[in-house]
Enzyme design. Sequence first.
Site, mmCIF file in Angstrom:
data_model
loop_
_atom_site.group_PDB
_atom_site.id
_atom_site.type_symbol
_atom_site.label_atom_id
_atom_site.label_comp_id
_atom_site.label_asym_id
_atom_site.label_seq_id
_atom_site.Cartn_x
_atom_site.Cartn_y
_atom_site.Cartn_z
ATOM 1 N N PHE A 263 -1.575 -6.503 -4.639
ATOM 2 C CA PHE A 263 -0.536 -5.919 -3.506
ATOM 3 C C PHE A 263 0.751 -6.843 -3.965
ATOM 4 O O PHE A 263 1.881 -6.639 -3.500
ATOM 5 C CB PHE A 263 -0.762 -6.833 -2.799
ATOM 6 C CG PHE A 263 -2.508 -6.072 -1.485
ATOM 7 C CD1 PHE A 263 -3.077 -6.247 -1.753
ATOM 8 C CD2 PHE A 263 -1.824 -5.426 -0.412
ATOM 9 C CE1 PHE A 263 -4.571 -5.733 -1.866
ATOM 10 C CE2 PHE A 263 -2.679 -4.903 0.133
ATOM 11 C CZ PHE A 263 -4.199 -4.871 0.038
ATOM 12 N N GLY A 271 0.215 1.445 5.374
ATOM 13 C CA GLY A 271 0.655 2.111 6.432
ATOM 14 C C GLY A 271 -1.429 1.972 6.313
ATOM 15 O O GLY A 271 -1.648 0.925 6.333
ATOM 16 N N CYS A 274 -4.061 -0.764 9.698
ATOM 17 C CA CYS A 274 -3.933 -2.298 10.302
ATOM 18 C C CYS A 274 -2.781 -3.018 9.935
ATOM 19 O O CYS A 274 -2.160 -3.281 10.806
ATOM 20 C CB CYS A 274 -5.180 -3.160 9.874
ATOM 21 S SG CYS A 274 -6.717 -2.999 9.768
ATOM 22 N N LYS A 277 0.426 -1.842 12.416
ATOM 23 C CA LYS A 277 0.643 -2.358 13.444
ATOM 24 C C LYS A 277 -0.026 -4.110 13.741
ATOM 25 O O LYS A 277 0.378 -4.178 14.383
ATOM 26 C CB LYS A 277 -1.244 -1.436 14.920
ATOM 27 C CG LYS A 277 -2.454 -2.233 14.281
ATOM 28 C CD LYS A 277 -3.124 -2.384 14.725
ATOM 29 C CE LYS A 277 -4.301 -2.796 14.840
ATOM 30 N NZ LYS A 277 -5.458 -4.009 15.291
HETATM 31 C C1 UDX Z 1 -6.007 -3.989 5.292
HETATM 32 C C2 UDX Z 1 -6.403 -5.536 4.793
HETATM 33 O O1 UDX Z 1 -6.425 -5.534 3.553
HETATM 34 C C3 UDX Z 1 -8.072 -6.311 4.928
HETATM 35 O O2 UDX Z 1 -8.230 -7.387 4.516
HETATM 36 C C4 UDX Z 1 -7.897 -5.941 6.590
HETATM 37 O O3 UDX Z 1 -9.237 -6.101 6.860
HETATM 38 C C5 UDX Z 1 -7.576 -4.065 7.183
HETATM 39 O O4 UDX Z 1 -5.979 -4.033 6.635
HETATM 40 P P1 UDX Z 1 -6.871 -1.532 4.856
HETATM 41 O O5 UDX Z 1 -6.209 -0.714 6.037
HETATM 42 O O6 UDX Z 1 -8.052 -0.830 4.960
HETATM 43 O O7 UDX Z 1 -7.501 -3.240 5.216
HETATM 44 O O8 UDX Z 1 -5.822 -0.862 3.058
HETATM 45 P P2 UDX Z 1 -5.348 -1.970 2.117
HETATM 46 O O9 UDX Z 1 -6.112 -1.759 0.889
HETATM 47 O O10 UDX Z 1 -4.953 -3.238 2.434
HETATM 48 O O11 UDX Z 1 -3.973 -0.973 2.136
HETATM 49 C C6 UDX Z 1 -2.180 -1.003 2.604
HETATM 50 C C7 UDX Z 1 -1.508 -0.702 2.344
HETATM 51 O O12 UDX Z 1 -0.812 -0.828 1.826
HETATM 52 C C8 UDX Z 1 -1.917 1.035 2.414
HETATM 53 O O13 UDX Z 1 -0.993 1.586 2.293
HETATM 54 C C9 UDX Z 1 -1.928 0.934 0.716
HETATM 55 O O14 UDX Z 1 -1.216 2.081 0.255
HETATM 56 C C10 UDX Z 1 -0.835 -0.035 0.987
HETATM 57 N N1 UDX Z 1 -0.350 -0.812 -0.662
HETATM 58 C C11 UDX Z 1 -1.431 -1.487 -1.207
HETATM 59 C C12 UDX Z 1 1.174 -1.100 -1.666
HETATM 60 O O15 UDX Z 1 1.958 0.201 -1.202
HETATM 61 N N2 UDX Z 1 1.109 -1.858 -2.391
HETATM 62 C C13 UDX Z 1 0.231 -2.880 -2.895
HETATM 63 O O16 UDX Z 1 0.284 -3.281 -3.341
HETATM 64 C C14 UDX Z 1 -1.037 -2.587 -2.293
#
Ligand code: UDX
Length: 448
Positions: A263, A271, A274, A277
């Site tokens: 992350f 986006g 989850c 919002k």
């Molecule tokens: C997230 C949480 O990870 C999960 O634990 C929760 O239950 C629901 O929300 P999700 O929405 O499926 O899961 O996506 P995630 O893999 O967390 O990515 C979220 C967003 O962050 C994506 O748009 C991704 O492109 C972005 N992201 C992620 C980054 O821009 N940089 C990163 O290093 C990691």
Amino acid sequence: MSSTPSTSSTPRLTVLGTGYLGATHAICMAVLGYDVLGVDTDRAKVAALNDGRVPFFEPGLPALLRKALDSGRLSFTTDLSAAGEFGDVHFICVGTPQQAGSHAADLRYVEGVTRDLAPYLRRRCLVVGKSTVPVGTAARLTRLLQDNAPAGTEVELAWNPEFLREGYAVEDTMRPDRLVFGIGSAWAEQTLRAAFAPVIRNGVPVVITDIPTAELVKVAANSFLATKISYINAMAEVCEATGADVQDLASALSYDTRIGGRFLHPGLGFGGGCLPKDIRAFVHRAEEVGVGRSVAFLRQVDAINQRRRARTVDLVREQAGGSLEGVRVCCLGAAFKPDSDDVRDAPALDVARMLQEEGAIVSVYDPEAMDNARRVQPTLHYAEGVFDAAADAQVVVLLTEWDQFRSLDPRRLAEVVATRSIVDGRHALDPAEWTAAAWTYRALGRAG
Ligand code: UDX
């Protein structure tokens, strides 16, 4: 399926709401050996699931659905009375989207399903919230249940927040990092342990908390993740102003095990259904309970994230020579992240829309999210494939880091574009490879 009460060691489960979360939970629990009844108000969705079709893209799930249906342990219905009759444990998995015109969570589905289920609860059972809700919601739902269920206070509520990531939903359900059980009694804990026995046997840690803590865990986790992403994207802004390179910076930070590299990928930002919002609803709720100052920084996290979208448009405009009017732009990606067809609050689709608003002629391609994207942004042009989208493009912009895009051959793509100009919104490409093939390569947080 019989309606007689099951033994407490293997409770019968219902799953209310069969979206990404509920369908995955229902299917995985049936595969793990439970009798499961999934419930949804959407007849088409219920029919599809009973027919063996998963109504969204999630790797691995279609095969498990077929396996669960074949076992005879899983079925889906629109009938809540059947759920009340059937279940020892009822999982609430309905959505809590952002309210229109407010940052608060829209609780109408959670409250609606609780109110509608209650009259059918005639014996001791546990209702378990999985949906992401503002802290304090469970207390209200408990009253709603106990006031309206024939079984009264025999009906208990617990909270079991769900952390599954789209694209890894099966793995995250079968082998989550942890299970959190927010409970109000020893019986609730025992029942939840019985409802997750095979998962717990796999060595997954269980954290027992009170109910408000369990409600908070999910938003606290998502806020932390969002903050980490926006932190590195804020560093990208500083890098852009100073000639530093955010990729190298992130790489150097990631070796510090206290920070870690996950992350910490800079780019177009977060986006989905989850993170965006959840941080907004958290700020809203914190303000309601008088601690708005404690999480005010999340407004900055949100603002940094939004700025990345605008900055990506800036880079495309710069590549196009200062104006987007009439410029043909190829957008690679629409989903909010790879391995998903979800376009809720998708940065990619937002950028495509902003480019079009500035007069660009935008052609979008995504391997899985085309139908959903078309529904949300019907005026964009959608192409048949990468090379079709890139035909005669003056700028190509990579917006979702699908493997298919990561492995693009710059020489092959060069054969179809008008100008070898690429903006890498996700740091997904090797700049040396693209510049060697005579492309002008730009990325957020990197010197131009
Ligand atoms: C997230 C949480 O990870 C999960 O634990 C929760 O239950 C629901 O929300 P999700 O929405 O499926 O899961 O996506 P995630 O893999 O967390 O990515 C979220 C967003 O962050 C994506 O748009 C991704 O492109 C972005 N992201 C992620 C980054 O821009 N940089 C990163 O290093 C990691």
